[in-house]
Design a protein around this motif. Structure first.
Motif, PDB file in Angstrom:
ATOM      1  N   GLN A  71     -34.130  17.391 -35.547  1.00 17.11           N
ATOM      2  CA  GLN A  71     -35.384  18.062 -35.010  1.00 17.11           C
ATOM      3  C   GLN A  71     -35.450  18.872 -33.481  1.00 17.11           C
ATOM      4  O   GLN A  71     -35.955  19.728 -33.129  1.00 17.11           O
ATOM      5  CB  GLN A  71     -35.865  16.811 -35.139  1.00 17.11           C
ATOM      6  CG  GLN A  71     -36.360  16.170 -36.013  1.00 17.11           C
ATOM      7  CD  GLN A  71     -34.919  15.102 -36.297  1.00 17.11           C
ATOM      8  OE1 GLN A  71     -34.991  14.825 -36.469  1.00 17.11           O
ATOM      9  NE2 GLN A  71     -35.645  13.882 -37.366  1.00 17.11           N
ATOM     10  N   GLU A 148     -37.467  15.200 -30.233  1.00 18.52           N
ATOM     11  CA  GLU A 148     -38.230  16.269 -31.207  1.00 18.52           C
ATOM     12  C   GLU A 148     -38.934  15.959 -31.273  1.00 18.52           C
ATOM     13  O   GLU A 148     -39.652  16.499 -31.414  1.00 18.52           O
ATOM     14  CB  GLU A 148     -38.125  14.370 -31.645  1.00 18.52           C
ATOM     15  CG  GLU A 148     -38.365  13.565 -31.642  1.00 18.52           C
ATOM     16  CD  GLU A 148     -37.581  11.378 -30.791  1.00 18.52           C
ATOM     17  OE1 GLU A 148     -37.847  10.981 -31.300  1.00 18.52           O
ATOM     18  OE2 GLU A 148     -36.789  12.739 -30.069  1.00 18.52           O
ATOM     19  N   THR A 182     -41.553  17.409 -40.279  1.00 15.59           N
ATOM     20  CA  THR A 182     -40.904  18.694 -40.129  1.00 15.59           C
ATOM     21  C   THR A 182     -39.937  18.847 -40.866  1.00 15.59           C
ATOM     22  O   THR A 182     -39.131  19.455 -42.073  1.00 15.59           O
ATOM     23  CB  THR A 182     -40.417  19.736 -38.687  1.00 15.59           C
ATOM     24  OG1 THR A 182     -39.493  17.913 -38.246  1.00 15.59           O
ATOM     25  CG2 THR A 182     -41.352  19.344 -37.548  1.00 15.59           C
ATOM     26  N   GLN A 323     -41.940  15.137 -33.972  1.00 16.99           N
ATOM     27  CA  GLN A 323     -41.121  14.912 -35.438  1.00 16.99           C
ATOM     28  C   GLN A 323     -40.543  14.476 -35.864  1.00 16.99           C
ATOM     29  O   GLN A 323     -39.820  12.894 -35.148  1.00 16.99           O
ATOM     30  CB  GLN A 323     -39.482  16.117 -35.091  1.00 16.99           C
ATOM     31  CG  GLN A 323     -39.860  17.811 -34.416  1.00 16.99           C
ATOM     32  CD  GLN A 323     -39.250  18.943 -34.840  1.00 16.99           C
ATOM     33  OE1 GLN A 323     -38.899  18.848 -36.056  1.00 16.99           O
ATOM     34  NE2 GLN A 323     -38.946  18.776 -33.474  1.00 16.99           N
TER      35      GLN A 323
END
Length: 449
Positions: A71, A148, A182, A323
């Motif tokens: 991330q 992240e 993601t 994320q």
């Protein structure tokens, strides 16, 4: 044309551009390091610098990270695509002794900004690593951003604009939370897996990637990428994003962008995405390093900033995308432990009142309860001493018991027929007739446990 007090440029609202400002007297120039080094070795950490230059830095982004290599790599890519002038901001990534591939990021990162990678020699915790980042920050404006967090192109610019015009602000995009998947992470819980399946069904390519993962890698411990750098360039990743307006829906949206009249503004200081001038931190103090692990260290600093008169601003244009990753069960215990440190350090009613969140009461309810508590003390300074004392004690004990792993029951036991018990019941009976409905409700919900 609007002049900027602290920085050496103009921001023109009409065309949205920055212009170099002529030197004026009384401006405090940014102190530059005469001997910037590409590497620093400290007993606690090592720091390496990419794109080392002498251009004055206006904005320092302090990013702590721990075992989130995948991330964080995407986060740095997002920060490389900012509309803000690349030579005028730096990113300070503080790696809290990660055991994954995070140390490779410094070699891999192809970034246009000044990049400082600080590698802790042993894990020190969120407060400590953020403070180290602050101490190495060259900018007058600090943005705290978790490792992240995926920042849209105008992210830095939108934070910066607020601080250009005012010197005493905290600006947060965290209240307008946006999450995004993601990667397919092997430690997602059942709810996250179900949520992700729902989101990928909206996009044929993401659905194909997920189905392939289920067929070939479902039992793998390696994260499976969904979002590419090209997806970030085209904003396609937003198809895997979702809003979570917990704070706004819990009452904050009623107070507007500046939280006018809200009695708990410091809860907007969420260090995953928040900006403040370095001068304000020097006045209020840095993160308290006795807070180790997850939770409350940012609220505690936010509370000190609030007590020093800082104005809090919620701006949806400063949002960044979190994320999603697996959630550790130990975080809950860490959270209550740090909350206990918070109330012990500041045993004030405007901190204690947050204990009502354990009862899942919305922040609007806490706010109204606090407003009525203060009004009660003002209008009847000596009439409700037993009830207000019991209320404060119970609020404290909620967090104390949670920290100790005790059942949250019997918070204020009194013998039947005791003088104090009788007084409390008499005082409670008069609250609603006098218009203190929220205070009466809050008291009853924890007094009868």
């Amino acid at each position: 044309m609007i002049k900027i007090d602290l920085y050496d440029s103009y921001y023109n609202r009409s065309d949205g551009k920055y212009y170099i400002k002529k030197k004026e007297k009384n401006l405090k120039p940014l102190k530059e390091s005469k001997n910037k080094r590409d590497k620093v070795d400290n007993p606690l950490y090592k720091m390496s610098i990419k794109n080392n230059h002498k251009h004055p830095i206006k904005v320092s982004i302090v990013m702590p990270t721990y075992n989130k290599y995948h991330q964080t790599s995407l986060s740095l890519y997002g920060l490389s695509k900012q509309t803000f002038p690349q030579a005028e901001y730096e990113v300070i990534l503080v790696d809290d002794a990660s055991s994954d591939n995070t140390p490779n990021i410094f070699k891999e990162a192809d970034v246009p900004f000044e990049f400082k990678y600080i590698r802790m020699k042993q894990n020190k915790g969120r407060s400590s690593v953020r403070n180290i980042g602050i101490n190495h920050a060259e900018g007058n404006l600090l943005i705290f951003l978790d490792g992240e967090m995926l920042a849209p192109p105008a992210f830095i610019e939108n934070h910066y604009k607020h601080h250009v015009h005012e010197s005493n602000l905290v600006v947060t995009g965290a209240m307008h939370y946006e999450g995004v998947y993601t990667f397919i992470m092997p430690d997602y819980n059942e709810d996250q897996v179900a949520h992700l399946k729902e989101l990928v069904s909206r996009d044929p390519e993401y659905r194909r990637l997920y189905e392939n993962y289920e067929q070939t890698q479902q039992h793998s411990n390696v994260p499976c990428p969904l979002v590419t750098k090209e997806d970030i360039n085209t904003n396609r990743f937003q198809r895997l994003s979702f809003p979570n307006r917990y704070f706004l829906n819990s009452g904050l949206k009623h107070f507007g962008e500046r939280l006018e009249g809200f009695t708990l503004p410091y809860i907007a200081f969420l260090s995953g995405n928040v900006s403040v001038r370095k001068a304000n931190l020097k006045k209020s103090g840095l993160f308290d390093e006795t807070f180790v692990g997850y939770g409350a260290e940012d609220w505690e600093l936010g509370y000190r900033l609030y007590k020093n008169g800082v104005q809090f601003v919620l701006d949806p244009s400063t949002v960044a995308y979190h994320q999603e990753h697996g959630i550790l069960k130990r975080k809950v215990k860490e959270q209550w432990g740090n909350h206990y440190r918070f109330v012990k350090k500041h045993p004030n009613i405007d901190v204690l009142i947050l204990s009502l969140e354990w009862k899942e009461l919305p922040f609007m309810h806490m706010h109204q309860t606090l407003v009525e508590y203060k009004e009660l003390k003002k209008r009847f300074p000596d009439e409700y001493n037993e009830l207000t004392h019991a209320f404060r004690v119970m609020l404290f004990r909620i967090i104390e018991y949670l920290n100790n792993g005790q059942p949250v029951t019997k918070l204020y036991e009194l013998p039947p027929g005791s003088e104090e018990r009788i007084k409390i019941h008499q005082q409670l009976e008069t609250l609603r007739p006098r218009g203190f409905d929220y205070l009466a409700s809050s008291f009853e919900q924890i007094y009868c446990l």
